[in-house]
Design a protein around this motif. Structure first.
Motif, short mmCIF file in Angstrom:
data_model
loop_
_atom_site.label_atom_id
_atom_site.label_comp_id
_atom_site.label_asym_id
_atom_site.label_seq_id
_atom_site.Cartn_x
_atom_site.Cartn_y
_atom_site.Cartn_z
N GLN A 1 -10.62 -7.12 4.68
CA GLN A 1 -10.12 -6.16 5.67
C GLN A 1 -8.63 -6.33 5.93
N LEU A 2 -8.17 -7.58 6.01
CA LEU A 2 -6.74 -7.83 6.25
C LEU A 2 -5.89 -7.32 5.08
N ASN A 3 -6.37 -7.58 3.86
CA ASN A 3 -5.62 -7.11 2.70
C ASN A 3 -5.65 -5.60 2.60
N LEU A 4 -6.78 -5.00 2.96
CA LEU A 4 -6.89 -3.54 2.95
C LEU A 4 -5.92 -2.92 3.96
N ALA A 5 -5.77 -3.57 5.12
CA ALA A 5 -4.81 -3.09 6.12
C ALA A 5 -3.39 -3.16 5.56
N GLY A 6 -3.09 -4.24 4.82
CA GLY A 6 -1.77 -4.36 4.19
C GLY A 6 -1.54 -3.27 3.16
N ILE A 7 -2.56 -2.94 2.39
CA ILE A 7 -2.45 -1.86 1.39
C ILE A 7 -2.17 -0.53 2.07
N ARG B 1 -1.02 -6.40 -3.79
CA ARG B 1 -2.16 -6.26 -2.87
C ARG B 1 -3.38 -5.66 -3.57
N ASN B 2 -3.15 -4.71 -4.45
CA ASN B 2 -4.27 -4.10 -5.17
C ASN B 2 -4.93 -5.10 -6.11
N LYS B 3 -4.12 -5.91 -6.79
CA LYS B 3 -4.68 -6.93 -7.67
C LYS B 3 -5.44 -7.98 -6.86
N LEU B 4 -4.90 -8.32 -5.71
CA LEU B 4 -5.58 -9.28 -4.84
C LEU B 4 -6.90 -8.70 -4.33
N GLN B 5 -6.89 -7.39 -4.05
CA GLN B 5 -8.11 -6.75 -3.56
C GLN B 5 -9.23 -6.79 -4.61
N LYS B 6 -8.85 -6.68 -5.88
CA LYS B 6 -9.84 -6.80 -6.96
C LYS B 6 -10.47 -8.18 -6.96
N GLY C 1 7.32 12.05 3.75
CA GLY C 1 6.05 12.44 4.36
C GLY C 1 5.03 12.95 3.37
N LEU C 2 5.37 12.96 2.08
CA LEU C 2 4.45 13.46 1.04
C LEU C 2 3.68 12.30 0.43
N ASP C 3 2.41 12.53 0.13
CA ASP C 3 1.58 11.51 -0.50
C ASP C 3 2.09 11.20 -1.90
N ILE C 4 1.91 9.94 -2.30
CA ILE C 4 2.27 9.50 -3.65
C ILE C 4 1.00 9.04 -4.35
N GLU C 5 0.74 9.64 -5.49
CA GLU C 5 -0.42 9.24 -6.27
C GLU C 5 -0.01 8.15 -7.26
N LEU C 6 -0.69 6.99 -7.20
CA LEU C 6 -0.40 5.89 -8.12
C LEU C 6 -1.39 5.93 -9.28
N VAL C 7 -0.86 5.98 -10.49
CA VAL C 7 -1.70 6.07 -11.68
C VAL C 7 -2.25 4.71 -12.08
N THR C 8 -1.48 3.67 -11.86
CA THR C 8 -1.89 2.33 -12.30
C THR C 8 -1.52 1.31 -11.23
N THR C 9 -2.15 0.15 -11.33
CA THR C 9 -1.81 -0.93 -10.38
C THR C 9 -1.22 -2.11 -11.12
#
Length: 393
Positions: free
Chosen positions: A182-188, A132-137, A201-209
Motif C-alpha cells: 500500500q505504501l509503495n502504491l501510494a508512492g506510485i 516503484r513499479n519494479k518494486l511493486q512487482k 494536467g493531461l494523463d500520460i500513458e506509460l508503455v513500459t516500466t
C-alpha cells in the motif's frame, strides 16, 4: 508445490533488469509540448524580446506651433513653427543594437535552462516511477507467495498436520507485506500525479516500466568539455559578461553630447523668417553615476561567471564519482542476483522440513531486502546519470 516454485522462479527472473528501450523520450516530449510553465515562458520571451528593442528607434520628432495676437490692436500677430529631431551621439546606436542582441540571446538561454530544469524534474519522476513499479512487482510476488503459504498452513492445521504458530507467522508476514504494498502504491500514485501536473494536467500513458537502454558515460574531462559547449546556463553567464561590457560602453557613449537639428518658421509684422537650427545637450550631471553603476554590475557579472564555473565543475565531479561507485555496485548486485535462486531453495527446504517457518521467513526477507537494495541502487544510478546529462535534454 513444484508448480508454485517454478512460477515463483519465473516471476523472480522477470524482475531482474532488462536492457530495453523505455518510453522516457515520449514522456519528455509530451511534457515539453504540454507544460504550462514552458508555454508561459515562451510567451514571456516574446515580450522580453520586444522590450529589449524598445530603445532602438530614434526619439520622437518634436513639433511646436505658436500663434500670438499682438496688443494694442494693429500690432499684428506672431506665428512661430518649430520642427525638431534629437539624436544620441552616433556611436550609441551601434552599441545599443549590439546590447539588444546580447540581451535577446540571454533571454533565449534562460528559457532553455528553465525548460531543461522542468524536463529533468520530469525525467527524475519517471525514473522513480520505474523503480516503484519494479518494486511493486517484487512485493506482489512476495504477497502471492505468502498467501499461498498461509493457505497451505491453514489446510495442514485443519488436517492436523500443521500448527497454529506457522499460521500466525504467515499472517503477520502477510500484514507487513500488505503494508509495503500500500505504501509503495501510494508512492506510485503520487509520481503519476506529478507527471500529470508537469504535463499540463493531461494523463500520460506509460508503455513500459523499464529504464532506457543503458550506455556508459565518457571520461569526466570529455563530459565536462561537452557540458561547457552545450549547457545553457554556462552560455548565459558567459554572454552576460559580454552584455555587461556592452552596457558600460553604451553608458560611456550616452555620456557624450546629444545632438538636435530642426527647422523653424516665423512670421512677424508681415515679415517671414525661416531656417535650420542645430543644438547640443551636454550631459554634465545626468549620467554622473550611470557609468560607475554599469562598471560595478560588470564586476559582479565577472565574479558570478567565475563562481558558476567553479561550482558546476566540482558539482559535476562529485556526481561523476558517485556515478562510478553506483555503477560498480550495481554490477556487483547483478552478478550475484542473476546466479542465485534463494527463494526456490528455501521453498524446497521448507517443503522437506529442513528449515522451520521462522527460518524460512527470515531467510526470504533477507533475500528480498537485498533485491530491494539492488532496485534502489539502480534507481540512484539512473538519477545521478540524469543529473550528469541534463545539459543534453
Amino acid at each position: 508445490m513444484k508448480k508454485y516454485i517454478i512460477t515463483l522462479l519465473l516471476t523472480c527472473s522477470a524482475l531482474f533488469p532488462l536492457i530495453a528501450q523505455s518510453d522516457q523520450s515520449s514522456v519528455l516530449e509530451q511534457i515539453e509540448r504540454n507544460n504550462k510553465t514552458i508555454q508561459a515562458q515562451k510567451q514571456n520571451l516574446e515580450a522580453q524580446k520586444l522590450e529589449f528593442k524598445v530603445d532602438l528607434p530614434l526619439y520622437n520628432p518634436n513639433f511646436e506651433y505658436d500663434y500670438m495676437i499682438g496688443s494694442p490692436s494693429g500690432a499684428g500677430s506672431l506665428t512661430d513653427i518649430w520642427i525638431n529631431q534629437s539624436f544620441d551621439f552616433p556611436t550609441a546606436y551601434g552599441k545599443r543594437k549590439k546590447l539588444s542582441e546580447g540581451l535577446v540571446g540571454q533571454a533565449d538561454l534562460a528559457l532553455m535552462a528553465s525548460r531543461q530544469e522542468i524536463l529533468l524534474q520530469a525525467q527524475k519522476n519517471y525514473i522513480e516511477l520505474v523503480f516503484r513499479n519494479k518494486l511493486q512487482k517484487q512485493i506482489s510476488s512476495r504477497q502471492a507467495a505468502t498467501e499461498k503459504l498461509l493457505i497451505d498452513f491453514e489446510k495442514k492445521l485443519e488436517t492436523g498436520d500443521g500448527n497454529i504458530l506457522d499460521v500466525n507467522k504467515a499472517k503477520l508476514q502477510l500484514i507487513e507485506i500488505n503494508k509495503e504494498y500500500q505504501l509503495n502504491l501510494a508512492g506510485i500514485n503520487q509520481l503519476q500525479q506529478n507527471l500529470k501536473s508537469l504535463n499540463g494536467g493531461l494523463d500520460i500513458e506509460l508503455v513500459t516500466t523499464d529504464f532506457p537502454e543503458e550506455s556508459g558515460l565518457p571520461e569526466f574531462e570529455a563530459l565536462f568539455a561537452e557540458f561547457k559547449l552545450t549547457d545553457p546556463l554556462w552560455k548565459y553567464y558567459e554572454l552576460e559578461n559580454e552584455t555587461s561590457k556592452k552596457q558600460v560602453e553604451l553608458m560611456k557613449a550616452m555620456a557624450l553630447p546629444k545632438i538636435s537639428t530642426g527647422y523653424r518658421y516665423q512670421t512677424l509684422l508681415g515679415q517671414t523668417f525661416q531656417g535650420f537650427r542645430v543644438g547640443a545637450s551636454i550631459p554634465l550631471w545626468e549620467n554622473k553615476y550611470k557609468v560607475r553603476q554599469k562598471e560595478a554590475e560588470l564586476s559582479f557579472a565577472v565574479l558570478q561567471w567565475t563562481d558558476y564555473q567553479n561550482t558546476r565543475y566540482f558539482e559535476l565531479r562529485q556526481l561523476y564519482e558517485r556515478y562510478e561507485k553506483l555503477s560498480a555496485t550495481l554490477q556487483d548486485y547483478r552478478n550475484v542476483l542473476e546466479n542465485i535462486s534463494s527463494i526456490a531453495y528455501l521453498d524446497k527446504a521448507l517443503e522437506l522440513g529442513h528449515i522451520s517457518t521462522i527460518e524460512y521467513f527470515l531467510e526470504s526477507n533477507y533475500f528480498y531486502m537485498a533485491y530491494t537494495n539492488y532496485l534502489q541502487t539502480e534507481n540512484d544510478y539512473h538519477q545521478v546519470k540524469a543529473e550528469l546529462l541534463r545539459f543534453r535534454l
